[in-house]
Design an enzyme around this catalytic site. Structure first.
Site, PDB file in Angstrom:
ATOM      1  N   CYS A 370       0.813  -1.214   0.000  1.00  0.00           N
ATOM      2  CA  CYS A 370       0.000   0.000   0.000  1.00  0.00           C
ATOM      3  C   CYS A 370       0.846   1.263   0.000  1.00  0.00           C
ATOM      4  O   CYS A 370       0.789   2.062   0.941  1.00  0.00           O
ATOM      5  CB  CYS A 370      -0.931  -0.038   1.202  1.00  0.00           C
ATOM      6  SG  CYS A 370      -1.784  -1.611   1.282  1.00  0.00           S
ATOM      7  N   GLU A 371       1.682   1.420  -1.005  1.00  0.00           N
ATOM      8  CA  GLU A 371       2.496   2.631  -1.177  1.00  0.00           C
ATOM      9  C   GLU A 371       2.704   2.827  -2.669  1.00  0.00           C
ATOM     10  O   GLU A 371       2.990   1.860  -3.378  1.00  0.00           O
ATOM     11  CB  GLU A 371       3.889   2.462  -0.550  1.00  0.00           C
ATOM     12  CG  GLU A 371       3.874   2.309   0.930  1.00  0.00           C
ATOM     13  CD  GLU A 371       5.220   2.683   1.545  1.00  0.00           C
ATOM     14  OE1 GLU A 371       5.953   3.506   0.961  1.00  0.00           O
ATOM     15  OE2 GLU A 371       5.517   2.149   2.612  1.00  0.00           O
TER      16      GLU A 371
END
Ligand code: LLP
Length: 447
Positions: A370-371
């Site tokens: 999640c980046e």
């Protein structure tokens, strides 16, 4: 790094065929697809799953031998101490140990790994700007070949410790030659503003102090100016000229110098950047340090371990975004962090023979973390790939598995060694039991 430069239309990515051509341990088989030596990668994936690191033992051996041959051809008496940090796998270390390579270690863990792989203590050098007392104790107890000291403070601490233990530590002084290796800012080490080594002007006095202390035997000088050096030999030469002048000054002062540690840093072509050859490095060493008539040591990591390794991953799904196509893989920045950390470029090859020749178009190749930084490549020419299709990240053997983490609670990937037609899992994929098992809840939360 040259690979960090923005890619312009006049500078197209190398084709899949061009990427294969420069990597003799890889080939494309009409039925079996991408192979490492005699082993099809689809078989590796069937046995070990993905993501999985795959290393070619043959390529490791070839590179170790090529480096040795280049040094010998230049008439140098040279010892190679492989920088264990690049790839700490026991199987990799074992292959290199069998080629007669020693080890350059920077932690207790690396020292233990080198010993566990069968590298003799007499072939181990300990580098690093902040060795702890515990690590130095172990190095002294093992009686390793050499400790590279990096500060006046460490010199005093090590002498006191060695004296207490009734030992004499063989030490080399790492100097910072203040040259610019013109590599990525995060991996340059030889500038005066970097934390590494002592200023060359301070070296003669400190070396004399080392000779006067009871627990130390100074054996040489060392330097390491940076990593992924692809800008030619100028920075190496500048550093080694300064090192040669230092050795002459030390000799004039009557101080003993037995050898010179030339460090690592030799770059590799990840994309198509011109990378210096081992012959060029050997020539630079000969031209600058050869006149001293001393044996030299080298600490290469990436040049040995990078090209032989790849990261095998599967496509989770192909997603058509509003503006771009995304290939979402089951490998992520926690596995291979180099693109996120250094804007590094790694070749990405489809494994299936059908995908290999299919029409390509631009895609962002990303992981599931999640980046936004979890992006391996932007606008890369890739075919349309179905869920489950395999891809291989090239030249991932150095600073790949060694830098991986469990971010997002993702287990460390499996590791496979290929040797001719044989292959074996040399590191099991981390289990969820292991991932969770060393955590504890304090009593007061469980009452
Ligand atoms: N010797 C010393 C003292 C070092 O600090 C290093 C690497 C080496 C030798 C080996 O350098 P090589 O031949 O591998 O360039 N994680 C970064 C690279 C960090 C290098 C750190 N020191 C990357 O992925 O590009």
């Amino acid at each position: 790094m040259a690979s960090a430069l923005p890619i312009t239309p006049t500078d197209p990515d190398p084709s899949f065929a061009e990427l294969l051509a420069g990597r003799p341990h890889l080939s494309m088989h009409a039925l079996d697809g991408l192979m490492v030596e005699g082993v099809p990668l689809h078989r590796v994936a069937a046995l070990a799953g993905t993501p999985t690191w795959v290393t070619s033992a043959g390529a490791l051996r070839r590179r170790a031998r090529a480096l040795k041959a280049a040094l010998a051809a230049a008439g140098l008496q040279a010892g190679i101490h492989y920088a264990v940090k690049a790839n700490t796998g026991l199987a990799v270390l074992r292959v290199l140990a069998a080629e007669g390579l020693g080890a350059d270690v920077v932690s207790e863990g690396e020292l233990r790994a080198a010993r566990a792989a069968g590298i003799p203590a007499a072939a181990i050098v300990f580098s690093g700007v902040g060795k702890t007392e515990r690590e130095l104790r172990l190095a002294l107890a093992e009686d390793i070949a050499q400790i590279n000291v990096e500060s006046a403070e460490e010199v005093e601490m090590l002498s006191a410790l060695a004296t207490t233990l009734g030992r004499v530590a063989r030490v080399a002084l790492r100097v910072n030659p203040d040259v610019d290796a013109k590599t990525h800012a995060k991996i340059t080490t030889g500038r005066s503003e970097n934390k590494f080594g002592v200023a060359i002007d301070d070296a003669p006095a400190l070396y004399a102090r080392m000779a006067a202390l009871p627990g130390l035997e100074p054996v040489g000088v060392a330097t390491h100016i940076g990593s992924q050096i692809t800008s030619g030999m100028a920075a190496y030469r500048a550093a080694y000229v300064r090192l040669a002048e230092l050795v002459q000054a030390l000799r004039l002062a009557g101080l003993p110098v037995k050898h010179v540690d030339c460090g690592g840093g030799l770059g590799i072509p990840y994309r198509d950047e011109p990378a210096p050859s081992p012959e060029a490095l050997a020539g630079a060493i000969k031209a600058t340090l050869g006149g001293l008539g001393l044996p030299v040591m080298l600490e290469p990591g990436r040049w040995i371990a990078g090209p032989p390794g790849l990261l095998l991953a599967s496509v989770v799904l192909q997603k058509q975004g509003a503006a771009r196509r995304f290939l979402v893989l089951d490998a992520a920045m926690n596995d291979l962090v180099r693109p996120a950390m250094y804007e590094a470029w790694h070749g990405i090859l489809p494994v299936s023979p059908v995908d290999f020749v299919a029409p390509v178009g631009p895609a962002d190749v990303v992981g599931p973390v999640c980046e936004t930084g979890d992006t391996f490549a932007r606008g890369r020419a890739m075919p349309s790939l179905s869920p489950g299709a395999l891809v291989a990240f090239l030249d991932a053997g150095a600073y790949g598995a060694a830098m991986s983490s469990t971010y997002n609670m993702r287990p460390l990937a499996a590791e496979v060694l290929v040797d001719g037609d044989r292959f074996a899992v040399v590191r099991e994929r981390q289990s969820y039991a292991a991932l969770l098992g060393d955590q504890r809840l304090p009593d007061w939360l469980t009452e």
